[in-house]
Design an enzyme around this catalytic site. Structure first.
Site, PDB file in Angstrom:
ATOM      1  N   ASP A  10      -0.168 -11.301   9.356  1.00 28.49           N
ATOM      2  CA  ASP A  10       0.540 -10.805   8.251  1.00 28.49           C
ATOM      3  C   ASP A  10       0.378 -11.781   7.303  1.00 28.49           C
ATOM      4  OD1 ASP A  10       1.254  -8.199   9.166  1.00 28.49           O
ATOM      5  OD2 ASP A  10       2.654  -8.925  10.448  1.00 28.49           O
ATOM      6  N   LYS A  33      -5.030  -7.857  13.991  1.00 30.76           N
ATOM      7  CA  LYS A  33      -4.436  -6.818  13.244  1.00 30.76           C
ATOM      8  C   LYS A  33      -4.277  -6.907  11.679  1.00 30.76           C
ATOM      9  CE  LYS A  33       0.099  -5.376  13.149  1.00 30.76           C
ATOM     10  NZ  LYS A  33       0.378  -4.909  11.486  1.00 30.76           N
ATOM     11  N   ASP A  60      -4.474  -1.327  10.618  1.00 37.71           N
ATOM     12  CA  ASP A  60      -2.902  -0.865  10.598  1.00 37.71           C
ATOM     13  C   ASP A  60      -2.540  -0.358   9.152  1.00 37.71           C
ATOM     14  OD1 ASP A  60      -0.561  -0.014  11.519  1.00 37.71           O
ATOM     15  OD2 ASP A  60       0.129  -2.213  11.377  1.00 37.71           O
ATOM     16  N   LEU A  61      -3.196   0.732   8.992  1.00 37.10           N
ATOM     17  CA  LEU A  61      -2.858   1.382   7.584  1.00 37.10           C
ATOM     18  C   LEU A  61      -2.283   2.797   7.637  1.00 37.10           C
ATOM     19  CD1 LEU A  61      -6.350   0.898   5.604  1.00 37.10           C
ATOM     20  CD2 LEU A  61      -4.439  -0.452   5.843  1.00 37.10           C
ATOM     21  N   LYS A  62      -1.949   3.270   8.860  1.00 39.63           N
ATOM     22  CA  LYS A  62      -0.834   4.385   9.426  1.00 39.63           C
ATOM     23  C   LYS A  62      -1.013   5.487   8.063  1.00 39.63           C
ATOM     24  CE  LYS A  62       2.996   1.315  10.686  1.00 39.63           C
ATOM     25  NZ  LYS A  62       2.429  -0.128  10.492  1.00 39.63           N
ATOM     26  N   LEU A  63      -2.205   6.345   8.182  1.00 35.64           N
ATOM     27  CA  LEU A  63      -2.588   7.159   7.302  1.00 35.64           C
ATOM     28  C   LEU A  63      -1.667   8.403   7.628  1.00 35.64           C
ATOM     29  CD1 LEU A  63      -4.980   5.403   6.873  1.00 35.64           C
ATOM     30  CD2 LEU A  63      -6.611   7.342   6.636  1.00 35.64           C
ATOM     31  N   HIS A  64      -1.336   9.165   6.415  1.00 37.93           N
ATOM     32  CA  HIS A  64      -0.304  10.216   6.638  1.00 37.93           C
ATOM     33  C   HIS A  64      -0.759  10.972   5.283  1.00 37.93           C
ATOM     34  CE1 HIS A  64       3.958  11.966   7.512  1.00 37.93           C
ATOM     35  NE2 HIS A  64       2.973  12.766   7.462  1.00 37.93           N
ATOM     36  N   ASP A  65      -1.520  12.007   5.300  1.00 34.08           N
ATOM     37  CA  ASP A  65      -1.881  12.804   4.121  1.00 34.08           C
ATOM     38  C   ASP A  65      -2.266  14.238   4.651  1.00 34.08           C
ATOM     39  OD1 ASP A  65      -2.350  13.950   1.475  1.00 34.08           O
ATOM     40  OD2 ASP A  65      -2.757  11.633   0.947  1.00 34.08           O
ATOM     41  N   ILE A  66      -2.806  15.156   4.011  1.00 33.69           N
ATOM     42  CA  ILE A  66      -3.308  16.442   4.227  1.00 33.69           C
ATOM     43  C   ILE A  66      -4.622  16.184   4.924  1.00 33.69           C
ATOM     44  CG2 ILE A  66      -2.410  17.799   2.234  1.00 33.69           C
ATOM     45  CD1 ILE A  66      -5.066  17.889   1.053  1.00 33.69           C
ATOM     46  N   PRO A  67      -5.058  17.135   5.878  1.00 37.07           N
ATOM     47  CA  PRO A  67      -6.067  16.762   7.091  1.00 37.07           C
ATOM     48  C   PRO A  67      -7.540  16.351   6.129  1.00 37.07           C
ATOM     49  CG  PRO A  67      -4.733  18.846   7.833  1.00 37.07           C
ATOM     50  CD  PRO A  67      -4.117  18.420   6.502  1.00 37.07           C
ATOM     51  N   ASN A  68      -7.707  17.215   5.311  1.00 38.82           N
ATOM     52  CA  ASN A  68      -9.160  16.945   4.464  1.00 38.82           C
ATOM     53  C   ASN A  68      -8.920  15.463   4.061  1.00 38.82           C
ATOM     54  OD1 ASN A  68     -11.562  17.851   3.612  1.00 38.82           O
ATOM     55  ND2 ASN A  68     -10.740  17.582   1.827  1.00 38.82           N
ATOM     56  N   THR A 120      10.040   1.947  14.540  1.00 42.26           N
ATOM     57  CA  THR A 120      11.088   1.111  15.221  1.00 42.26           C
ATOM     58  C   THR A 120      12.144   0.808  14.235  1.00 42.26           C
ATOM     59  OG1 THR A 120       9.715  -0.978  15.152  1.00 42.26           O
ATOM     60  CG2 THR A 120       9.775   0.272  17.285  1.00 42.26           C
ATOM     61  N   GLY A 211       2.788 -11.210  16.115  1.00 38.33           N
ATOM     62  CA  GLY A 211       2.978 -11.881  14.394  1.00 38.33           C
ATOM     63  C   GLY A 211       3.482 -13.307  14.712  1.00 38.33           C
ATOM     64  N   ARG A 212       4.544 -13.394  14.210  1.00 34.80           N
ATOM     65  CA  ARG A 212       5.392 -14.619  13.972  1.00 34.80           C
ATOM     66  C   ARG A 212       5.156 -15.552  15.347  1.00 34.80           C
ATOM     67  NH1 ARG A 212       9.814 -11.727  10.956  1.00 34.80           N
ATOM     68  NH2 ARG A 212       9.293 -10.037  12.427  1.00 34.80           N
TER      69      ARG A 212
HETATM   70  O1  C5P Z   1       5.911 -11.130  13.599  1.00 43.17           O
HETATM   71  P1  C5P Z   1       6.181  -9.976  14.488  1.00 43.17           P
HETATM   72  O2  C5P Z   1       5.588 -10.253  15.915  1.00 43.17           O
HETATM   73  O3  C5P Z   1       7.603  -9.131  14.370  1.00 43.17           O
HETATM   74  O4  C5P Z   1       4.875  -8.894  13.865  1.00 43.17           O
HETATM   75  C1  C5P Z   1       4.948  -7.535  14.567  1.00 43.17           C
HETATM   76  C2  C5P Z   1       3.787  -6.801  13.828  1.00 43.17           C
HETATM   77  O5  C5P Z   1       3.855  -5.398  14.192  1.00 43.17           O
HETATM   78  C3  C5P Z   1       4.051  -6.783  12.180  1.00 43.17           C
HETATM   79  O6  C5P Z   1       2.789  -6.575  11.633  1.00 43.17           O
HETATM   80  C4  C5P Z   1       5.036  -5.484  12.039  1.00 43.17           C
HETATM   81  O7  C5P Z   1       4.780  -4.829  10.926  1.00 43.17           O
HETATM   82  C5  C5P Z   1       4.240  -4.509  13.146  1.00 43.17           C
HETATM   83  N1  C5P Z   1       5.010  -3.405  13.639  1.00 43.17           N
HETATM   84  C6  C5P Z   1       6.267  -3.743  14.288  1.00 43.17           C
HETATM   85  N2  C5P Z   1       6.976  -2.500  14.650  1.00 43.17           N
HETATM   86  C7  C5P Z   1       6.626  -1.187  14.447  1.00 43.17           C
HETATM   87  C8  C5P Z   1       5.155  -1.033  14.134  1.00 43.17           C
HETATM   88  C9  C5P Z   1       4.605  -2.024  13.585  1.00 43.17           C
HETATM   89  O8  C5P Z   1       6.777  -4.690  14.321  1.00 43.17           O
HETATM   90  N3  C5P Z   1       6.960  -0.354  14.806  1.00 43.17           N
END
Ligand code: C5P
Length: 235
Positions: A10, A33, A60-68, A120, A211-212
């Protein structure tokens, strides 16, 4: 499939990302990621750069649109040779099937495709009162995961605490990719439903997204190795 740790890169720029990856010793190539911030800032070139360095990439772009539209977008992402991509399960079974079709290359190969169930960050209260989804959050997650399975996807992104019920509903081979990971002796930051790498392994996660705890550690390589050791037991 082998369990693995995916580092959430990130960072806001190519320079910061490559500086981070340069800290790893020659030959150590963590699965990374790339999220919306980095992708929108740097474009497809950042994916090509990181792939060329020998890393596996979860885009990780989480697409969400019409199927085509999703199908055509997935065709482009597949040509970037990424290893894992995702969509929102809320886009429907038809959209997820279209995504899979778009991802599949002429030779039959394709990246792994997983679905986000409920983010989440969404509480049951918001889901019910703002989105008017009447079911409980657990039932919704299991239903969305079952829809993803029906569409032929490989798994879902979920909290590690939900991995068990997803596996129970969709079978042991259906992947649980789980963020929300913290070491037992560390701060939670803004994450709420968290667990440790070791506990995530016990509950059934296949991939943990971290991540962190790695990127902000004083010694990121040591933190990554600790994660791999606790999660895979074989590092
Ligand atoms: O820094 P951290 O360990 O919290 O990063 C978690 C990664 O997972 C981030 O890129 C965050 O956007 C992603 N993520 C998340 N919870 C979700 C979906 C994705 O923390 N439900």
């Amino acid at each position: 499939m082998n369990k693995d740790v995916i580092i959430a890169c990130d960072f806001s720029s190519r320079a910061a990302t490559l500086e981070f990856l340069d800290r790893f010793p020659e030959g150590r190539k963590p699965f990374v990621k790339i999220g919306m911030e980095l992708f929108y800032a740097e474009g497809p070139a950042i994916v090509r750069d990181i792939k060329a360095r020998g890393h596996k990439v979860f885009l990780d772009l989480k697409l969400h649109d019409i199927p085509n539209t999703v199908k055509k977008a997935m065709r482009v992402l597949s040509s970037l040779d990424v290893d894992m991509v995702n969509v929102h399960a809320a886009g429907t079974v038809a959209m997820m099937r279209a995504a899979l079709e778009g991802l599949t290359r002429a030779d039959g190969t394709r990246p792994l495709l997983i679905a986000v169930t409920q983010l989440t960050s969404t509480s049951e209260e918001v889901m019910q009162q703002e989105l008017l989804i009447g079911a409980g959050i657990g039932d919704t997650i299991v239903k969305y995961a079952s829809n993803a399975r029906e569409a032929g996807l490989d798994g879902v992104v979920c909290s590690p605490l939900e991995a068990g019920m997803v596996k129970q509903a969709c079978g042991p081979g259906f992947l649980a990719v789980t963020p929300g990971i913290r070491f037992a002796d560390a701060a939670a930051d803004d994450q709420v439903r968290i667990t440790t790498p070791a506990r995530a392994r016990e509950i059934g996660s296949d991939f943990i997204v971290v991540g962190r705890p790695i990127t902000a550690a004083a010694d990121p390589v040591a933190a990554y190795e600790r994660c791999m050791k606790e999660f895979t037991l074989s590092f």
